[in-house]
Design an enzyme around this catalytic site. Sequence first.
Site, mmCIF file in Angstrom:
data_model
loop_
_atom_site.group_PDB
_atom_site.id
_atom_site.type_symbol
_atom_site.label_atom_id
_atom_site.label_comp_id
_atom_site.label_asym_id
_atom_site.label_seq_id
_atom_site.Cartn_x
_atom_site.Cartn_y
_atom_site.Cartn_z
ATOM 1 N N GLY A 1 5.477 2.808 -0.876
ATOM 2 C CA GLY A 1 4.213 2.264 -0.413
ATOM 3 C C GLY A 1 3.054 2.849 -1.189
ATOM 4 C CB ALA A 2 0.806 5.016 -1.312
ATOM 5 C CG MET A 3 3.624 9.478 -5.751
ATOM 6 S SD MET A 3 4.656 10.398 -4.582
ATOM 7 C CE MET A 3 4.294 12.075 -5.082
ATOM 8 C CD GLU A 4 2.714 12.757 -1.876
ATOM 9 O OE1 GLU A 4 3.574 13.626 -1.629
ATOM 10 O OE2 GLU A 4 2.899 11.535 -1.680
ATOM 11 C CG ASN A 5 1.074 10.456 -8.328
ATOM 12 O OD1 ASN A 5 2.191 10.916 -8.269
ATOM 13 N ND2 ASN A 5 0.845 9.157 -8.351
ATOM 14 C CG HIS B 1 0.768 9.179 4.600
ATOM 15 N ND1 HIS B 1 1.615 9.375 5.665
ATOM 16 C CD2 HIS B 1 1.442 9.651 3.509
ATOM 17 C CE1 HIS B 1 2.734 9.939 5.246
ATOM 18 N NE2 HIS B 1 2.651 10.109 3.925
ATOM 19 C CD GLU B 2 0.286 8.347 0.084
ATOM 20 O OE1 GLU B 2 0.602 9.389 -0.528
ATOM 21 O OE2 GLU B 2 1.088 7.707 0.791
ATOM 22 C CG HIS C 1 0.802 13.845 1.177
ATOM 23 N ND1 HIS C 1 1.606 14.791 1.782
ATOM 24 C CD2 HIS C 1 1.405 12.637 1.422
ATOM 25 C CE1 HIS C 1 2.637 14.194 2.351
ATOM 26 N NE2 HIS C 1 2.530 12.886 2.157
ATOM 27 C CD GLU D 1 6.000 12.266 2.627
ATOM 28 O OE1 GLU D 1 5.115 11.655 3.247
ATOM 29 O OE2 GLU D 1 5.979 12.406 1.395
#
Length: 899
Positions: free
Chosen positions: A341-345, A377-378, A381, A400
Amino acid sequence: MGKGFFINKTVGIVGIVLAAGAIATIIALSVVYSQEKSKNNENEVKPTGAVTTPVPTTEPSNEPWDQWRLPQTLSPQTYNVTLWPRLQPDATGLYIFRGLSSVVFRCVEKTNLILIHSNKLNMTLQPTLTALGSKPAPIIESIVMHTKTQYMAIHLKDELTAGESYELYTEFVGELADDLGGFYRSEYYENGVKKVVATTQMQATDARKAFPCFDEPAMKAVFHITLYHDPATVALSNGVVIDKVNITVDDTFVTRTTFAPTEVMSTYLLAFIVSDFGFIEQNIDKLQIRIFARQEAINAGQGEYALSVTGTILKFFEDYYNVPYPLPKSDQIALPDFNAGAMENWGLITYRETALLYDEEISSNGNKERIVTIIAHELAHQWFGNLVTIRWWNDLWLNEGFASYVEYLGADKAEPTWNIKDLIVLNDVHRVFAIDALASSHPLSSKEEEIQRPEQISEVFDTISYSKGASVLRMLSDFLTETVFTQGLQTYLDHFKFNNTVYTDLWEHLQRAVDSSTSTPPRSVQDIMDRWVLQMGFPVVTINTETGQITQEHFLLDPETKPDSGLYQFHGQRKKQHNPYIGCCRKLVSFKMTVTIMFDTTGLTMIMKTGNAYLMFSRLPDSIPVINRAQIIDDAFNLAKAGIIETTLALRTTLFLASETEYMPWESALDNLDYFYLMFDRTEVYGPMQTYVGNKVEGLFDYFTRLTNWENLPPGHTDQYNQVNALRVACSTGLEACTTLVKTWFEQWMENPNVNPIKANLRSAVYCSAIAAGGEKEWNFAWEMFEKATVASEKDKLRAAMACATEPWLLNRYLKYTLDSNKIRKQDATSTIISIASNVVGQPLAWDFVRANWEYIFKQYGGGSFSFSNLINGITKRFSTEFELQQVCDLPQNCFIFF
C-alpha cells in the site's frame, strides 16, 4: 540530537573521479550484463579478474556463508552509491541499471572473510579493498557468490584487523525488472506515450538487489546517493539535492544529481526514483513537503488532499513524540506499480496511487479515509521505525502494530469530525479476532532464530503483526492512560534515536513512566504484556454467576484443533470494576449468561442467554452504545462458530437491525453474515438467508431514501458508509427498488459515457450490482471505462466490479486477463483473482484457473509474499467439505507454506 557524518577522503574521490571515469567505463556493459546473466551458474558469479571458488553442492554447512544472518565481525559506517538506471531497453531488450558502490566498514572482530549481501547483481569489475588505517589491506584471494543465502563472499589471504576501518569498492550491473522489488521499473501511458519510472521497494530484504550492502536493519549507516538520469527526468532520494549538473558521459548527455548524506539509517529505508513526474509543494516552518505523481494526476489536482493533511499530521506527531521531525523535507510519491500500500522510506515515502491520490469528483469517502490513514501510518514510521528501528524482523509487530494504532490518532487530528478512532474496533480488533482464533495463528513476537530466510521475513507482514499489534498497544495505552503511555514513548524515542531496539526496551521506558506516575499497577508492564506478545490467541473467560469464580481457556473457532501453546490462567472473584490485567479483548461465557468484556475504552457489554433478556435488548438497541452493539454481534457469532453458544442465539442478535441505522452494528453483522453466505450460498439455505437479510435491510434502504433520496450525501462520515451498505445489500438480496435504481443509473452512463451520473460513494456498489444484473454489453462497457480511467481509485472500483459478472465465460476471460500485465497490472493480479473467487459463480473458475497456471503464478507472486498468501486464502475461503479439503491437499507441495 542527531549524529554528524564523516566523508572519508577516499570516498570523496570515488564520488568525483569515478563519476566521470568508472561510469563511462561501464556504459558499454549492458550487453556484457546480458551475456553474464546467461552464463552464471547456480552457484557463482565470476567478476572480471577475480579469483573464484565454486560453492560446494553438498548439504548446508556451518560456514558463515551458509547462515542466513550476517556475522557480527564487520560494521558498516558509510556508503557512497552511484546508480544509472536506463529507462530504455538495451540491444537485448533488457532494462538495466549500472552502478558502483563504496562502503566503509569497521572491523569489529578479526576475520579473513567479508560477507556482504548481493542478489541478482553482476560484478563487472573485481571488487577492491582499501585500508583506511596504517596497515595495508589484505589481498583478496577469491570471490564466491552464494545465490541461496544471497551473499558475496570475499575470502582474504590475511585477516582484517579489529578496530580498523576499510573500504570495499564494487562495480555492477543489474536488471531494472518489473518485479516490484529492489530497484525496479514501473510503466504507464500518458497521452499515448509509454513512460518508464525507475523506483525502489527495499523492505524487507531487497536493498541487496540494488547494490552490495549489509542488508539487515541493525546494520545502520550513512548513505551518499548519486543518480545519473536523462535531463528530461527528475531524480529523488531520501536526502535533499545538493548538486545537479548536466554532463556528457561517453557521448551521452545526462544529468548527475547528488543528494545530501542521509542520517544513520537501515538499508530497507533507502529509496531512489527517476521519473518525469510533476509535483506540488508547500513549506511549513522551513520543512519542505512535496507530493509527486504522474503529471496528468498532478494537473488534475489529485495530490491536493494529501498535501493539505500531511503538514497537520506531521505536526501532530512532532508533539505526540516530543521529537522534531528529523529531516529537512518530506516527499511523498504515487507510483503506478507498487506491490504494497505504501512504504515509509525516510524522507521519500512511496505509495500506490490509490493510497495517495484523491479526486473530489470521482473518489469516494472510503478512498479519502484510506488516504489520510495511510499517510498517518507512514508518517508515524518516520520516528517509530525509522529514527528508532527494530533490531530484527521478529519484532516487526512493534513497528507495524504501533503505526497501525497511531494512524487513527493522526487521521483524527486531520479529520476531527469523522470520529475515526472508533473504527479501529471494526478494522483491526474484530478483524484480527478471526485470525487469532485459529490454531494456525502465531505470537506477535517470535525468536530471532525462527525468522531467518527472506520468505520467513515476508510472512510476518500479516494481520497479526498489524492489527493485533495495534489492538494490544491500544489496550496498553488505555490501561496505563494515554499520558503515561506517551511519556514512556517519548523517553524511549529520545534514548534510542538513530539506534536499534527490541520490544522490551519500550516496556522498560513505559515502566519508568508508570513508576513516576501517581498510580502504580500491581504488576509490571512486561509481565502484563508478555502474555499478549509471547503467546498466540486470546482466552474465553467463563464466569460462574453464582460463586463469582472466573476461569479461562484458549478461545479457538475450531475447538478440535489444539496448538502447542499454553495460556496463563486467571482466577478470582467477580469484580465491579474492569481489571486491565485480564487482557485486551476476551470472550466470556457462563452457564447462565454470555458476557463480552472489552478491557479498553469501550467498557463492558453483556448478552444474556435467557429469552427475556434478548427481548429487552431487541426493544432497546439505542440504550447500548454503538460500539458495544457491534461488539455484541461479533462476539455472539464467534462464540457460535466455536460451538460455545447456539447459532440461533447469534442470529437473534441481528433482529434489531430492522430498526438500526448506525454503521458499526450493520458492518459487524454483515461481516459475520458473510461467513454464512460463504458456507451456504451453494445450498438450499441460501434462499431463506436472502429473504431474512432482505427484510432487515429494507428498513435501512428506506431510511436513506427518505434522508437523501440517493442524490445527496448523509451528514456523517460513517453514515456515508452505511448508505453504501444499504444500497449494496438491498440490491444483492433482490429488493426491486434498489435494482431498478442502479440499472437506471448505469444505463444512463452507458448512453452518455462522458457524464457519469453515479455518485462517487455509490459507484462500487452500483457498478457491481449493474454488471451482475447485466451481461456482455455491461461488462464490455465497464472494461472500456476501466481502460480510459485516469484516476486510480476509479480503475479499482471498475476492476472489482467486473468480477461481479454472472456469466462464466466473461469471468473466465477476465481471469486470463490477469496473466497479461498490459491488461491487469502485476500489483493488481492477485486481488483481481480474489474478487472473482468472491463471486459464487467465479469461485470454481478461479480455483481451476490458479491450479492450471500454478507454476506461472507461483513464480510471479510466490516466495512468501503476502499477496500470494492472500490469493490462496481468497480462492479457498468457501471450501467446507472433505472433498474440497482433498483438493487442497493435492496442490503442489510448495503452496503449503501459505496455509
